[in-house]
Scaffold this motif. Structure first.
Motif, PDB file in Angstrom:
ATOM      1  N   ARG A  38       0.832  -1.199   0.000  1.00  0.00           N
ATOM      2  CA  ARG A  38       0.000   0.000   0.000  1.00  0.00           C
ATOM      3  C   ARG A  38       0.874   1.258   0.000  1.00  0.00           C
ATOM      4  O   ARG A  38       1.810   1.387   0.795  1.00  0.00           O
ATOM      5  CB  ARG A  38      -0.924   0.015   1.213  1.00  0.00           C
ATOM      6  CG  ARG A  38      -1.928   1.174   1.200  1.00  0.00           C
ATOM      7  CD  ARG A  38      -2.699   1.237   2.512  1.00  0.00           C
ATOM      8  NE  ARG A  38      -3.633   0.127   2.656  1.00  0.00           N
ATOM      9  CZ  ARG A  38      -4.874   0.112   2.167  1.00  0.00           C
ATOM     10  NH1 ARG A  38      -5.321   1.145   1.460  1.00  0.00           N
ATOM     11  NH2 ARG A  38      -5.649  -0.921   2.365  1.00  0.00           N
ATOM     12  N   LYS A  39       0.542   2.161  -0.899  1.00  0.00           N
ATOM     13  CA  LYS A  39       1.279   3.418  -0.961  1.00  0.00           C
ATOM     14  C   LYS A  39       0.917   4.295   0.232  1.00  0.00           C
ATOM     15  O   LYS A  39      -0.171   4.173   0.817  1.00  0.00           O
ATOM     16  CB  LYS A  39       0.984   4.147  -2.274  1.00  0.00           C
ATOM     17  CG  LYS A  39       1.475   3.394  -3.501  1.00  0.00           C
ATOM     18  CD  LYS A  39       1.087   4.076  -4.792  1.00  0.00           C
ATOM     19  CE  LYS A  39       1.942   5.271  -5.086  1.00  0.00           C
ATOM     20  NZ  LYS A  39       1.714   5.782  -6.469  1.00  0.00           N
ATOM     21  N   GLU A  40       1.811   5.165   0.555  1.00  0.00           N
ATOM     22  CA  GLU A  40       1.601   6.046   1.699  1.00  0.00           C
ATOM     23  C   GLU A  40       0.347   6.890   1.504  1.00  0.00           C
ATOM     24  O   GLU A  40       0.095   7.414   0.418  1.00  0.00           O
ATOM     25  CB  GLU A  40       2.823   6.951   1.866  1.00  0.00           C
ATOM     26  CG  GLU A  40       2.798   7.776   3.118  1.00  0.00           C
ATOM     27  CD  GLU A  40       4.112   8.500   3.349  1.00  0.00           C
ATOM     28  OE1 GLU A  40       4.166   9.316   4.284  1.00  0.00           O
ATOM     29  OE2 GLU A  40       5.076   8.258   2.587  1.00  0.00           O
ATOM     30  N   PHE A  41      -0.432   7.000   2.584  1.00  0.00           N
ATOM     31  CA  PHE A  41      -1.643   7.812   2.553  1.00  0.00           C
ATOM     32  C   PHE A  41      -1.256   9.268   2.269  1.00  0.00           C
ATOM     33  O   PHE A  41      -0.275   9.785   2.816  1.00  0.00           O
ATOM     34  CB  PHE A  41      -2.380   7.707   3.892  1.00  0.00           C
ATOM     35  CG  PHE A  41      -3.696   8.415   3.929  1.00  0.00           C
ATOM     36  CD1 PHE A  41      -4.856   7.776   3.540  1.00  0.00           C
ATOM     37  CD2 PHE A  41      -3.775   9.739   4.364  1.00  0.00           C
ATOM     38  CE1 PHE A  41      -6.081   8.430   3.587  1.00  0.00           C
ATOM     39  CE2 PHE A  41      -4.990  10.398   4.401  1.00  0.00           C
ATOM     40  CZ  PHE A  41      -6.146   9.746   4.012  1.00  0.00           C
ATOM     41  N   GLU A  74      13.550  10.813  12.523  1.00  0.00           N
ATOM     42  CA  GLU A  74      12.909   9.694  11.817  1.00  0.00           C
ATOM     43  C   GLU A  74      11.626  10.154  11.141  1.00  0.00           C
ATOM     44  O   GLU A  74      10.867  10.957  11.698  1.00  0.00           O
ATOM     45  CB  GLU A  74      12.611   8.558  12.796  1.00  0.00           C
ATOM     46  CG  GLU A  74      12.126   7.301  12.105  1.00  0.00           C
ATOM     47  CD  GLU A  74      12.724   6.048  12.726  1.00  0.00           C
ATOM     48  OE1 GLU A  74      12.644   4.995  12.082  1.00  0.00           O
ATOM     49  OE2 GLU A  74      13.242   6.140  13.851  1.00  0.00           O
ATOM     50  N   ARG A  75      11.421   9.623   9.973  1.00  0.00           N
ATOM     51  CA  ARG A  75      10.277  10.052   9.172  1.00  0.00           C
ATOM     52  C   ARG A  75       9.011   9.307   9.565  1.00  0.00           C
ATOM     53  O   ARG A  75       9.025   8.092   9.778  1.00  0.00           O
ATOM     54  CB  ARG A  75      10.559   9.821   7.676  1.00  0.00           C
ATOM     55  CG  ARG A  75       9.420  10.262   6.778  1.00  0.00           C
ATOM     56  CD  ARG A  75       9.788  10.162   5.305  1.00  0.00           C
ATOM     57  NE  ARG A  75       8.620  10.511   4.492  1.00  0.00           N
ATOM     58  CZ  ARG A  75       7.982   9.662   3.704  1.00  0.00           C
ATOM     59  NH1 ARG A  75       8.391   8.430   3.579  1.00  0.00           N
ATOM     60  NH2 ARG A  75       6.920  10.061   3.028  1.00  0.00           N
ATOM     61  N   PHE A  76       7.890  10.052   9.629  1.00  0.00           N
ATOM     62  CA  PHE A  76       6.574   9.451   9.775  1.00  0.00           C
ATOM     63  C   PHE A  76       6.107   8.951   8.403  1.00  0.00           C
ATOM     64  O   PHE A  76       6.226   9.667   7.400  1.00  0.00           O
ATOM     65  CB  PHE A  76       5.558  10.474  10.285  1.00  0.00           C
ATOM     66  CG  PHE A  76       5.616  10.717  11.764  1.00  0.00           C
ATOM     67  CD1 PHE A  76       5.318   9.692  12.650  1.00  0.00           C
ATOM     68  CD2 PHE A  76       5.935  11.973  12.267  1.00  0.00           C
ATOM     69  CE1 PHE A  76       5.349   9.917  14.022  1.00  0.00           C
ATOM     70  CE2 PHE A  76       5.962  12.205  13.631  1.00  0.00           C
ATOM     71  CZ  PHE A  76       5.677  11.174  14.503  1.00  0.00           C
ATOM     72  N   ILE A  77       5.549   7.743   8.378  1.00  0.00           N
ATOM     73  CA  ILE A  77       4.999   7.166   7.147  1.00  0.00           C
ATOM     74  C   ILE A  77       3.491   7.056   7.325  1.00  0.00           C
ATOM     75  O   ILE A  77       3.009   6.332   8.205  1.00  0.00           O
ATOM     76  CB  ILE A  77       5.610   5.783   6.868  1.00  0.00           C
ATOM     77  CG1 ILE A  77       7.135   5.900   6.752  1.00  0.00           C
ATOM     78  CG2 ILE A  77       5.018   5.183   5.592  1.00  0.00           C
ATOM     79  CD1 ILE A  77       7.854   4.572   6.746  1.00  0.00           C
ATOM     80  N   ARG A  79       3.092   5.401  10.753  1.00  0.00           N
ATOM     81  CA  ARG A  79       4.001   4.381  11.265  1.00  0.00           C
ATOM     82  C   ARG A  79       5.418   4.928  11.188  1.00  0.00           C
ATOM     83  O   ARG A  79       5.670   5.975  10.580  1.00  0.00           O
ATOM     84  CB  ARG A  79       3.893   3.078  10.449  1.00  0.00           C
ATOM     85  CG  ARG A  79       2.558   2.373  10.585  1.00  0.00           C
ATOM     86  CD  ARG A  79       2.628   0.959  10.019  1.00  0.00           C
ATOM     87  NE  ARG A  79       1.331   0.285  10.172  1.00  0.00           N
ATOM     88  CZ  ARG A  79       0.368   0.314   9.275  1.00  0.00           C
ATOM     89  NH1 ARG A  79       0.552   0.961   8.136  1.00  0.00           N
ATOM     90  NH2 ARG A  79      -0.772  -0.304   9.501  1.00  0.00           N
ATOM     91  N   MET A  80       6.342   4.166  11.756  1.00  0.00           N
ATOM     92  CA  MET A  80       7.725   4.577  11.755  1.00  0.00           C
ATOM     93  C   MET A  80       8.589   3.336  11.612  1.00  0.00           C
ATOM     94  O   MET A  80       8.307   2.302  12.235  1.00  0.00           O
ATOM     95  CB  MET A  80       8.045   5.311  13.067  1.00  0.00           C
ATOM     96  CG  MET A  80       9.315   6.114  13.067  1.00  0.00           C
ATOM     97  SD  MET A  80       9.422   7.052  14.594  1.00  0.00           S
ATOM     98  CE  MET A  80       8.148   8.284  14.291  1.00  0.00           C
ATOM     99  N   THR A 109       1.716   2.365  16.132  1.00  0.00           N
ATOM    100  CA  THR A 109       1.145   3.395  15.273  1.00  0.00           C
ATOM    101  C   THR A 109       1.126   4.701  16.057  1.00  0.00           C
ATOM    102  O   THR A 109       1.098   4.695  17.304  1.00  0.00           O
ATOM    103  CB  THR A 109      -0.278   3.040  14.821  1.00  0.00           C
ATOM    104  OG1 THR A 109      -1.111   2.854  15.960  1.00  0.00           O
ATOM    105  CG2 THR A 109      -0.286   1.810  13.949  1.00  0.00           C
ATOM    106  N   PHE A 110       1.144   5.820  15.312  1.00  0.00           N
ATOM    107  CA  PHE A 110       1.129   7.145  15.916  1.00  0.00           C
ATOM    108  C   PHE A 110      -0.058   7.907  15.346  1.00  0.00           C
ATOM    109  O   PHE A 110      -0.183   8.052  14.131  1.00  0.00           O
ATOM    110  CB  PHE A 110       2.424   7.888  15.607  1.00  0.00           C
ATOM    111  CG  PHE A 110       3.657   7.231  16.162  1.00  0.00           C
ATOM    112  CD1 PHE A 110       4.202   7.664  17.358  1.00  0.00           C
ATOM    113  CD2 PHE A 110       4.265   6.168  15.488  1.00  0.00           C
ATOM    114  CE1 PHE A 110       5.342   7.056  17.879  1.00  0.00           C
ATOM    115  CE2 PHE A 110       5.400   5.558  15.998  1.00  0.00           C
ATOM    116  CZ  PHE A 110       5.954   6.001  17.199  1.00  0.00           C
ATOM    117  N   GLU A 111      -0.934   8.387  16.231  1.00  0.00           N
ATOM    118  CA  GLU A 111      -2.145   9.072  15.780  1.00  0.00           C
ATOM    119  C   GLU A 111      -2.204  10.471  16.379  1.00  0.00           C
ATOM    120  O   GLU A 111      -2.016  10.654  17.590  1.00  0.00           O
ATOM    121  CB  GLU A 111      -3.384   8.287  16.183  1.00  0.00           C
ATOM    122  CG  GLU A 111      -4.684   8.927  15.713  1.00  0.00           C
ATOM    123  CD  GLU A 111      -5.906   8.094  16.029  1.00  0.00           C
ATOM    124  OE1 GLU A 111      -7.026   8.487  15.620  1.00  0.00           O
ATOM    125  OE2 GLU A 111      -5.751   7.040  16.700  1.00  0.00           O
TER     126      GLU A 111
END
Length: 574
Positions: free
Chosen positions: A483-486, A528-531, A539-540, A547-549
Motif C-alpha cells: 500500500r502506498k503512503e496515505f 525519523e520520518r513518519f509514514i 508508522r515509523m 502506530t502514531f495518531e
C-alpha cells in the motif's frame, strides 16, 4: 533445385486452411537469389473476406529479435561493444539483482536468454516503457537459476539490449534497424508498431476460434498505448520478408552491397546455450535434433540439414522465419489464428521437405492430432478452475478497508477502488470487478468471457491488523504490492507540527521538511520520518509494532498518541 517440387502446393494449403479452420496463411520462399513463392492464402480480414496478399501488413512478433541482435552486433563490428566481455565494462551504470550478475553478464547472455532470470513481461505490457526504463529496473528481477545454467526465454532482456544500442551507438534501435538494414534491403513496408497502422487498408486482423465451437471471432487490438518494443513489435509483409530472407541466405548481401557482415550473421547462429530435445523425448519424433539458441534465433539439425529459425507469437498472429544456410533456402510463414498457430510449423517443414526432395514427414497429422486433446484438456481445466474455493468464508475487513493504491517497484501501481459498494482492480488499461473468492482473496476475471486470464489477489494485514499489501502472480513470478503512503494535504501536515511532551516530561518535536514529509525529532536520537498509514495515523520504521495518531479536539490537535502492544501512550501538545 527444381521448382516443380512446389507443384500442387497451392491446393495443399487450401485444404489445410479448411481442415484447421484457419483465416489465412502467408508464405515467402527464397532459393539463392530468387524469390520462388510470395503468396497469401485466405483472408487477412476474415469478416470482410479481404484477401491476404504479398503486401498485407503482418506483426512478426519475436522475429523482431534477430533485427535487434544484428543491430547490437553492428556495434560489435565497429568496436563499440563486445559479445563476451562483461557488459559493465561498457556501461558502468549496469546493475543486476546481485553483484555476480552485474560483474559477469555479457551481451551474448542477454541475447541468448541465459541470464537465469524469468520472464517479467508485465513490466512492459501496456506500460509505455522505454528501453532505459527497463534497463534501470534490471536489479529488481531476481534470478531463478544461475548465469548460463539454463535457457529461460526473457523478452525484457531485449529492452536492455535496445538501451545498450542507444547508449553506445547514439541512435535508437528503431532508427538503426531502419537506416542500416531495412532501407538498404529495400524493405519499405516494414515498420515497428502494429497499433500505429490501424488505419492502413491492407492490415492483417487477428482471429481465433471460440472456446467450444469451430467459429471464428475477431480479436481486439492490444498494446495500443505501448512504444515500439524490441522484443517483438515489428510489422512486415511477405514481400519484405522475401528481401530479408534473400539477405540472410546470401551472407548479408543485397544487390552486391554488404548490408550485414558475413561474420556477424554467422555469430547469430553460433550455439550459445543448448535447447532440450523435447520432440523425441515426448513424442518420438526424431526429425529435428540438438537445438541451440544463438543470438535472436536458434539452430537445429533437421533431417541432416542445418536450419536457423525463430518463431513469433502475439495474440492472433503467428510466424516463423528460417534459412538453411548451406542450401541457401529461406522460408517465412505467417498464420492468422491462435487456434491454428501450429500450422506455421506444418507448412514450414513441408516446404523444406518439398524443396529438398525428401520424403514427407506427417507433420500435419501429428500436430493436428494434438489439437483436440489440447482443447479437451483446456475445457476440463476451465471446468475445475474454482475447485479450490472454500465456501462459507468472509473477508476479515470491511470492503472499503481493502481500497487504496498498491505499488511494486518493477510493475508500478495497482489501484483497488471501492465504488458503489464493490471493489474494482485498475491497472493500466484494465478496469475489472474484484469479487470475493475466499478469506482475504479476491479475483478479477477478464472482460472477455473467452479469455481465461484472471487476477488472484491475496490481501495481507500488518501487525496492527491493517490491510497494507497483497500478493499476486504475474507471469512466472509471485509479486507483493505494498500500500502506498496515505496522502495528507500539506496544510494538514503543517498543523501536526509542534512540540509534544511525554508523561515523564520529555519534549519531542514534529516538523515538516521542505520536501513535504513529516518527521519526529527526539533529543539524542536520529530524526525519523513518519509514514502515513491512513488519515492522521502514521508508522515509523524504527517502531514497526506501533502506530502514531494525531488527536484533534475542538478544532485543535492536542496530542500525539502512540499505540503499542503495551497500550496507548499520550504525548501532549504544548
Amino acid at each position: 533445385m527444381p521448382l516443380e517440387r512446389l507443384e500442387g502446393f497451392d491446393d495443399h494449403v487450401a485444404s489445410l486452411l479448411q481442415q484447421w479452420n484457419a483465416p489465412a496463411v502467408g508464405v515467402a520462399v527464397v532459393v539463392g537469389d530468387t524469390p520462388v513463392l510470395t503468396r497469401g492464402y485466405g483472408f487477412r480480414d476474415y469478416d470482410k473476406r479481404l484477401p491476404f496478399d504479398a503486401s498485407t501488413l503482418f506483426p512478426i512478433a519475436s522475429n523482431t529479435k534477430l533485427f535487434v541482435a544484428l543491430a547490437a552486433g553492428m556495434l560489435v563490428d565497429e568496436g563499440k561493444l563486445t559479445f563476451d566481455k562483461p557488459l559493465c565494462q561498457h556501461l558502468p551504470e549496469l546493475r543486476f539483482h546481485d553483484d555476480i550478475l552485474t560483474r559477469s553478464v555479457t551481451l551474448r547472455d542477454l541475447l541468448a536468454h541465459r541470464t537465469g532470470i524469468t520472464r517479467h513481461d508485465m513490466m512492459t505490457f501496456g506500460a509505455r516503457a522505454t528501453s532505459k526504463d527497463i534497463f534501470d529496473r534490471l536489479h529488481l528481477m531476481k534470478p531463478s537459476a544461475g548465469l548460463r545454467e539454463t535457457f529461460i526465454y526473457n523478452n525484457v532482456m531485449y529492452y536492455a539490449v535496445a538501451h545498450v544500442i542507444e547508449r553506445l551507438g547514439g541512435i535508437s534501435w528503431t532508427e538503426l534497424v531502419r537506416e542500416r538494414m531495412l532501407e538498404p534491403a529495400g524493405m519499405r513496408d516494414t515498420s515497428f508498431l502494429y497499433s500505429a497502422l490501424l488505419d492502413e487498408p491492407n492490415l492483417a486482423i487477428g482471429y481465433t476460434e471460440y472456446r467450444n465451437r469451430r467459429e471464428l471471432r475477431k480479436l481486439e487490438t492490444t498494446r495500443k498505448n505501448d512504444l515500439p518494443w524490441p522484443s517483438g513489435s515489428m510489422v512486415s509483409t511477405l514481400g519484405d520478408m522475401s528481401r530479408w530472407l534473400s539477405l540472410l541466405v546470401n551472407d548479408g548481401k543485397v544487390d552486391d552491397r554488404q548490408v550485414v557482415s558475413k561474420t556477424l550473421l554467422r555469430e547469430t547462429m553460433a550455439p550459445a546455450i543448448p535447447l532440450p530435445n523435447l520432440a523425441p523425448e515426448l513424442y518420438g519424433w526424431w526429425e529435428s535434433l540438438n537445438g541451440a539458441y544463438g543470438l535472436g534465433r536458434q539452430t537445429e539439425v533437421y533431417r541432416g540439414h542445418l536450419l536457423a529459425s525463430h518463431g513469433g507469437d502475439i495474440r492472433g498472429f503467428h510466424s516463423k522465419v528460417s534459412v538453411m544456410p548451406k542450401e541457401r533456402i529461406g522460408v517465412s510463414v505467417f498464420v492468422i489464428g491462435d487456434h491454428c498457430a501450429a500450422l506455421r510449423d506444418v507448412v514450414h517443414y513441408q516446404l523444406y521437405e518439398r524443396l529438398l526432395g525428401l520424403e514427407p514427414t506427417p507433420w500435419n497429422e501429428r500436430l493436428f492430432g494434438l489439437l483436440e486433446p489440447a482443447r479437451q484438456a483446456m475445457s476440463q481445466a476451465r471446468n475445475s478452475r474454482y475447485d479450490d474455493r472454500i465456501g462459507d468464508t468472509k473477508p476479515s475487513h470491511r470492503l472499503e478497508d481493502y481500497a487504496g493504491d498498491f505499488a511494486h517497484q518493477a510493475y508500478g501501481t495497482i489501484a483497488i477502488a471501492f465504488e458503489n459498494g464493490h471493489l474494482r482492480l485498475k491497472f493500466r488499461d484494465q478496469d475489472l470487478p474484484l469479487e470475493h473468492y475466499h478469506y482475504d482473496r479476491f479475483d478479477a476475471e477478464a472482460d472477455d468471457p473467452e479469455d481465461d486470464a484472471r487476477w488472484r489477489i491475496n490481501f495481507q494485514a500488518t501487525h496492527e491488523g491493517d490491510i497494507d499489501r497483497f500478493v499476486t502472480k504475474i507471469v512466472e513470478n509471485e509479486v507483493v504490492f505494498v500500500r502506498k503512503e496515505f496522502a495528507h494535504a500539506p496544510v494538514l501536515l503543517q498543523r501536526f507540527s509542534g512540540t509534544y511532551e511525554t508523561a515523564a516530561g520529555l519534549c519531542v518535536e514534529v516538523f515538516m521538511r521542505d520536501d513535504g514529509t513529516l518527521w519526529l525529532r527526539v533529543p539524542g536520537q536520529r530524526d525519523e520520518r513518519f509514514i502515513a498509514a491512513r488519515d492522521r495515523v502514521f508508522r515509523m520504521a524504527s517502531a514497526p509494532g506501533s502506530t502514531f495518531e494525531f488527536t484533534e479536539r475542538d478544532g485543535q490537535f492536542v496530542s500525539l498518541d502512540q499505540m503499542t502492544g503495551a497500550g496507548r501512550f499520550i504525548f501532549r501538545k504544548v
